[in-house]
Scaffold this active site. Sequence first.
Site, PDB file in Angstrom:
ATOM      1  N   HIS A  55      47.940  34.479  34.705  1.00  0.00           N
ATOM      2  CA  HIS A  55      46.807  34.431  35.642  1.00  0.00           C
ATOM      3  C   HIS A  55      47.313  34.620  37.073  1.00  0.00           C
ATOM      4  O   HIS A  55      47.656  33.666  37.764  1.00  0.00           O
ATOM      5  CB  HIS A  55      46.072  33.090  35.524  1.00  0.00           C
ATOM      6  CG  HIS A  55      44.764  33.061  36.250  1.00  0.00           C
ATOM      7  ND1 HIS A  55      43.719  32.248  35.878  1.00  0.00           N
ATOM      8  CD2 HIS A  55      44.313  33.738  37.333  1.00  0.00           C
ATOM      9  CE1 HIS A  55      42.705  32.421  36.698  1.00  0.00           C
ATOM     10  NE2 HIS A  55      43.052  33.333  37.606  1.00  0.00           N
ATOM     11  N   ARG A  59      45.813  42.156  43.697  1.00  0.00           N
ATOM     12  CA  ARG A  59      44.915  42.713  44.720  1.00  0.00           C
ATOM     13  C   ARG A  59      44.882  44.244  44.776  1.00  0.00           C
ATOM     14  O   ARG A  59      43.974  44.807  45.391  1.00  0.00           O
ATOM     15  CB  ARG A  59      45.285  42.172  46.114  1.00  0.00           C
ATOM     16  CG  ARG A  59      45.271  40.669  46.248  1.00  0.00           C
ATOM     17  CD  ARG A  59      43.954  40.057  45.877  1.00  0.00           C
ATOM     18  NE  ARG A  59      43.858  38.625  46.210  1.00  0.00           N
ATOM     19  CZ  ARG A  59      42.986  37.808  45.669  1.00  0.00           C
ATOM     20  NH1 ARG A  59      42.128  38.248  44.764  1.00  0.00           N
ATOM     21  NH2 ARG A  59      42.948  36.535  46.012  1.00  0.00           N
ATOM     22  N   ASN A  89      39.579  41.753  39.261  1.00  0.00           N
ATOM     23  CA  ASN A  89      38.608  41.737  40.363  1.00  0.00           C
ATOM     24  C   ASN A  89      39.192  42.405  41.609  1.00  0.00           C
ATOM     25  O   ASN A  89      39.392  41.784  42.652  1.00  0.00           O
ATOM     26  CB  ASN A  89      38.103  40.326  40.659  1.00  0.00           C
ATOM     27  CG  ASN A  89      39.205  39.313  40.840  1.00  0.00           C
ATOM     28  OD1 ASN A  89      40.367  39.550  40.490  1.00  0.00           O
ATOM     29  ND2 ASN A  89      38.865  38.163  41.396  1.00  0.00           N
ATOM     30  N   HIS A 226      42.214  27.937  34.634  1.00  0.00           N
ATOM     31  CA  HIS A 226      42.376  26.887  35.647  1.00  0.00           C
ATOM     32  C   HIS A 226      41.458  25.659  35.470  1.00  0.00           C
ATOM     33  O   HIS A 226      40.583  25.378  36.303  1.00  0.00           O
ATOM     34  CB  HIS A 226      42.206  27.440  37.057  1.00  0.00           C
ATOM     35  CG  HIS A 226      41.084  28.416  37.255  1.00  0.00           C
ATOM     36  ND1 HIS A 226      39.792  28.204  36.827  1.00  0.00           N
ATOM     37  CD2 HIS A 226      41.072  29.621  37.868  1.00  0.00           C
ATOM     38  CE1 HIS A 226      39.040  29.226  37.170  1.00  0.00           C
ATOM     39  NE2 HIS A 226      39.794  30.113  37.800  1.00  0.00           N
ATOM     40  N   ASP A 299      47.346  31.086  38.946  1.00  0.00           N
ATOM     41  CA  ASP A 299      46.192  31.600  39.689  1.00  0.00           C
ATOM     42  C   ASP A 299      46.617  32.012  41.097  1.00  0.00           C
ATOM     43  O   ASP A 299      45.938  31.724  42.087  1.00  0.00           O
ATOM     44  CB  ASP A 299      45.057  30.574  39.746  1.00  0.00           C
ATOM     45  CG  ASP A 299      43.757  31.162  40.289  1.00  0.00           C
ATOM     46  OD1 ASP A 299      43.645  32.402  40.359  1.00  0.00           O
ATOM     47  OD2 ASP A 299      42.856  30.388  40.657  1.00  0.00           O
ATOM     48  N   HIS A 303      45.728  35.831  50.211  1.00  0.00           N
ATOM     49  CA  HIS A 303      44.750  36.268  51.209  1.00  0.00           C
ATOM     50  C   HIS A 303      45.453  36.446  52.547  1.00  0.00           C
ATOM     51  O   HIS A 303      46.417  35.728  52.860  1.00  0.00           O
ATOM     52  CB  HIS A 303      43.616  35.256  51.368  1.00  0.00           C
ATOM     53  CG  HIS A 303      42.732  35.134  50.168  1.00  0.00           C
ATOM     54  ND1 HIS A 303      41.886  36.134  49.761  1.00  0.00           N
ATOM     55  CD2 HIS A 303      42.575  34.119  49.270  1.00  0.00           C
ATOM     56  CE1 HIS A 303      41.234  35.746  48.667  1.00  0.00           C
ATOM     57  NE2 HIS A 303      41.650  34.534  48.351  1.00  0.00           N
TER      58      HIS A 303
END
Length: 417
Positions: A55, A59, A89, A226, A299, A303
């Site tokens: 997981h 990006r 995603n 998670h 996870d 950012h």
Amino acid sequence: MLLKNATLLLNNKEEISDVLIKDGKIAEFGQNLNADTDIIDCTGLLLTPGLVDVHVHLREPGFEHKETIKSGTNAAARGGFTTICPMPNTNPIIDTPEILRDLNNKIKEDAVIKVLPYVSITTGLKGEKLVDSKALKAEGAFAFTDDGVGVQSADMMYRAMQAAAKVDMAIVAHTEENTLIYGGAIPGKTSEKLGVKGIPAITESTQIARDVLLAEAADCHYHVCHVSTKESVRVIRDAKRAGIKVTAEVTPHHLVLDENDITEKDPNFKMNPPLRGADDREALIEGLLDGTLDFIATDHAPHHEDEKAAGIETAPFGIVGIENAFQLVYTKLVKTGVFTLQQLVDWMTIKPSEVFKLDSGKIAAGRAADLTLIDLNREYTLDKNDFLSKSKNTPFHGEQLTSDIVIADGKIVYDNK
């Protein structure tokens, strides 16, 4: 290459062994091996199977200012990982064979370790139309997930599970009931103290309760991302006792932090699911120890600093974690006697490999030389400015940690010297 005098964990016992690597595979291991090849002295170092993280977020494509396949896999190698599985995603969403093919080509060009990409459950993560599961499996999809959003329709999730079962693949779920979120950012008590809207625990556990029954009906392998609440642990435990094919993961940050660690509006403590109460954290630890939760996954959610600087209410969810996951859990929970070293190694190598039927997680002749060397005695201060990841969003900056990574993946892909 020949790894000399490495410490291996075999049935909870430490043994000194040499490991000979040829053509990217383990040729043999044992004592007093000799070969006319490069020799690495591993005296005092723990040799484990390469760590596996099912997981992560890389990006790319679409959000390369946060992370790329190149930077993310270098960061993963630094954390001791030889296999990682990135979520779909991105932009575009990984939801067609053509997009997956392009991504796999980019992985071949830029990745320094093994990368097994997920594809979405529904087109565009919109929860409205199922992807072509058969075609995506043929193109090399790892599993199906709409990570980042919960599948809101029970009918859509049931049909997705039926389709996944037909091609013998897993549905991997970010569980979140949108009607119960209320625009929240962090958990209950802390949200009241800081004046920020909270995310109730039932947003997660109610959807897991729905999904385990759907998985039973569809005879599908259902994996929960998670896990963060005691109620979720209870539902998963009951489902396993009922013989339902459910597995689950927990993150390092949910194991070592709880909402009491959030003392100010620091966006680096904003993740989804959020940190819960101390009783939830204890339930997660208990769930790992009794087998309700199967393994640890990071996870890893990078950012850009400017995005996180927007403030806790509007900043994106997520923290980076792939460079210091083993070190963090080892320092906080193995050295303190909560977990054994063997348990930690198993939860980060063999357990995820077994759950997803991967050819990794074991040191054995003929297996791929996906190996990690760990110095369990090196102490250092975690410095986010030293990350190989493009992003620095961590709540653990300045933490004193023990253990450091050197890794071999058939070849040296990260060396801390």
